[in-house]
Write a protein that holds these residues in place. Structure first.
Motif, short mmCIF file in Angstrom:
data_model
loop_
_atom_site.label_atom_id
_atom_site.label_comp_id
_atom_site.label_asym_id
_atom_site.label_seq_id
_atom_site.Cartn_x
_atom_site.Cartn_y
_atom_site.Cartn_z
N ALA A 112 22.27 -34.68 -1.18
CA ALA A 112 22.70 -36.08 -1.20
C ALA A 112 24.13 -36.24 -0.70
O ALA A 112 24.43 -37.13 0.11
CB ALA A 112 22.56 -36.64 -2.61
N GLU A 113 25.02 -35.39 -1.20
CA GLU A 113 26.44 -35.55 -0.89
C GLU A 113 26.77 -35.16 0.54
O GLU A 113 27.77 -35.63 1.10
CB GLU A 113 27.27 -34.73 -1.88
CG GLU A 113 27.19 -35.29 -3.31
CD GLU A 113 27.80 -34.37 -4.35
OE1 GLU A 113 28.27 -33.27 -3.95
OE2 GLU A 113 27.82 -34.74 -5.54
N ASN A 114 25.95 -34.30 1.15
CA ASN A 114 26.16 -33.90 2.54
C ASN A 114 25.05 -34.44 3.44
O ASN A 114 24.66 -33.79 4.43
CB ASN A 114 26.23 -32.37 2.64
CG ASN A 114 27.41 -31.81 1.89
OD1 ASN A 114 28.56 -32.09 2.21
ND2 ASN A 114 27.14 -31.02 0.86
N PHE A 115 24.56 -35.64 3.10
CA PHE A 115 23.42 -36.18 3.83
C PHE A 115 23.68 -36.33 5.33
O PHE A 115 22.78 -36.05 6.13
CB PHE A 115 23.00 -37.53 3.24
CG PHE A 115 21.75 -38.07 3.87
CD1 PHE A 115 20.51 -37.52 3.59
CD2 PHE A 115 21.82 -39.12 4.77
CE1 PHE A 115 19.36 -37.99 4.19
CE2 PHE A 115 20.67 -39.61 5.38
CZ PHE A 115 19.43 -39.04 5.09
N PRO A 116 24.87 -36.76 5.77
CA PRO A 116 25.09 -36.87 7.23
C PRO A 116 24.85 -35.55 7.96
O PRO A 116 24.27 -35.54 9.06
CB PRO A 116 26.56 -37.31 7.32
CG PRO A 116 26.80 -38.05 6.06
CD PRO A 116 26.02 -37.32 5.01
N GLU A 117 25.24 -34.44 7.35
CA GLU A 117 24.99 -33.13 7.97
C GLU A 117 23.51 -32.81 7.99
O GLU A 117 22.97 -32.30 8.98
CB GLU A 117 25.77 -32.05 7.23
CG GLU A 117 25.48 -30.63 7.69
CD GLU A 117 25.82 -30.36 9.16
OE1 GLU A 117 25.30 -29.38 9.72
OE2 GLU A 117 26.61 -31.14 9.74
N HIS A 118 22.80 -33.12 6.89
CA HIS A 118 21.36 -32.87 6.85
C HIS A 118 20.62 -33.80 7.80
O HIS A 118 19.58 -33.41 8.35
CB HIS A 118 20.85 -33.01 5.41
CG HIS A 118 21.32 -31.92 4.51
ND1 HIS A 118 20.93 -30.61 4.66
CD2 HIS A 118 22.19 -31.94 3.45
CE1 HIS A 118 21.52 -29.86 3.74
NE2 HIS A 118 22.28 -30.64 2.99
N ALA A 119 21.16 -35.00 7.99
CA ALA A 119 20.55 -35.92 8.97
C ALA A 119 20.73 -35.37 10.38
O ALA A 119 19.86 -35.54 11.24
CB ALA A 119 21.20 -37.31 8.84
N ARG A 120 21.85 -34.72 10.63
CA ARG A 120 22.09 -34.14 11.96
C ARG A 120 21.13 -32.99 12.23
O ARG A 120 20.66 -32.81 13.35
CB ARG A 120 23.53 -33.65 12.04
CG ARG A 120 23.95 -33.15 13.43
CD ARG A 120 25.35 -32.59 13.41
NE ARG A 120 25.42 -31.35 12.63
CZ ARG A 120 25.04 -30.16 13.08
NH1 ARG A 120 24.56 -30.05 14.33
NH2 ARG A 120 25.14 -29.09 12.33
N ARG A 121 20.81 -32.23 11.17
CA ARG A 121 19.95 -31.06 11.32
C ARG A 121 18.47 -31.36 11.10
O ARG A 121 17.60 -30.54 11.44
CB ARG A 121 20.39 -29.98 10.34
CG ARG A 121 21.76 -29.40 10.65
CD ARG A 121 22.32 -28.63 9.47
NE ARG A 121 21.34 -27.74 8.86
CZ ARG A 121 21.50 -27.14 7.70
NH1 ARG A 121 22.60 -27.35 6.99
NH2 ARG A 121 20.57 -26.34 7.22
N GLY A 122 18.16 -32.50 10.49
CA GLY A 122 16.77 -32.79 10.15
C GLY A 122 16.24 -31.91 9.04
O GLY A 122 15.11 -31.41 9.09
#
Length: 267
Positions: A112-122
């Motif tokens: 949740a807290e690093n969602f932008p990074e997980h969104a970048r990686r899928g």
């Protein structure tokens, strides 16, 4: 100098009385004038009253902003189709008494807290374990955090997703399969609950693959919850979907006792 005719400098302050706060120093505030003649003045009011009024107005504004924020969150939850029973779930209310539970909580928080990074990686997370172990609780906690950051979220069981994709079969006014598929593959975070609680036909596996593959190709994060082990999950969703989940996914085990069952036993 005539004391009965005070100068402008002498009119800068005067003593005034406030019924609530007593005497105070009132200051002259000149009003704008467009001539060479002396302009009119107004006198400042009690500073304590002014502060109290400002504090009340600020408190009212904060309350209004908080109400608007809560309404936006509620609207997002409605659009996300999050069940009302799950809307009070949070990381803070999750009980983590064991190392395994703390690990699951840590994985969910990090996602949740690093969602932008997980969104970048899928990225994908599979919360897998017994019924009542808190999988849905943590999935909802992630969803709420992501929504509060302004991202779109959609929650549905695997069975509901299949029914959404098939709705046009029985109702010609319902959204078509392609329209539903586009929504499910474009939302910022998709939470698919209860993977494996469906008929497990080849047709259903193909429809779920369309969703999982679409999100995989467009690098869209997904959270899945299931009561199945790895082998049974593979059978439920098919090898192609399972392969997509493994590439950018983490398997998070929830292999402890049923929280809800323990609560019932303690009553």
């Amino acid at each position: 100098m005539d004391a009965s005719n005070p100068t402008a400098e002498q009119l800068q302050t005067r003593t005034a009385n406030c019924p609530t706060h007593g005497d105070f120093e009132s200051k002259a505030i000149p009003l704008p004038t467009f001539s060479n003649k002396p302009g009119k003045v107004i006198w400042s009011r009690c500073p304590a009253c002014s502060r109290e009024t400002a504090e009340r107005e600020a408190a009212a504004e904060r309350a209004e902003q908080e109400q608007a924020r809560q309404q936006r969150i509620e609207d997002r939850m409605n659009r996300a189709a999050i069940p009302k029973r799950f809307r009070d779930r949070s990381f803070e209310s999750y009980i983590a008494d064991t190392d395994a539970q703390r690990h699951a909580l840590g994985v969910a928080r990090e996602f949740a807290e690093n969602f932008p990074e997980h969104a970048r990686r899928g990225s994908t997370r599979v919360f897998a374990g017994n019924v009542g172990t808190g999988k849905g609780h943590l999935a909802m906690s992630v969803a709420k955090h992501v929504m509060e950051q302004g991202h779109s979220v959609f929650f549905a069981t695997a069975r509901e997703i299949v029914l959404m994709l098939r709705a046009r079969w029985d109702d010609r006014t319902a959204p078509g399969e392609l329209e539903v598929l586009r929504m499910l593959t474009s939302v910022s975070l998709l939470v698919i609950d209860e993977i494996g609680v469906q008929f497990n036909t080849d047709a259903e596996r193909d429809q779920l693959f369309g969703v999982i593959d679409g999100r995989y190709r467009d690098l869209m994060p997904t959270i899945l919850t299931t009561n199945l082990n790895r082998k049974l999950l593979l059978g439920a969703i098919g090898e192609r979907s399972y392969s997509r989940l493994r590439e950018e996914g983490n398997w998070v085990p929830f292999d402890w006792e049923d929280f809800r069952g323990k609560k019932k036993e303690s009553k």
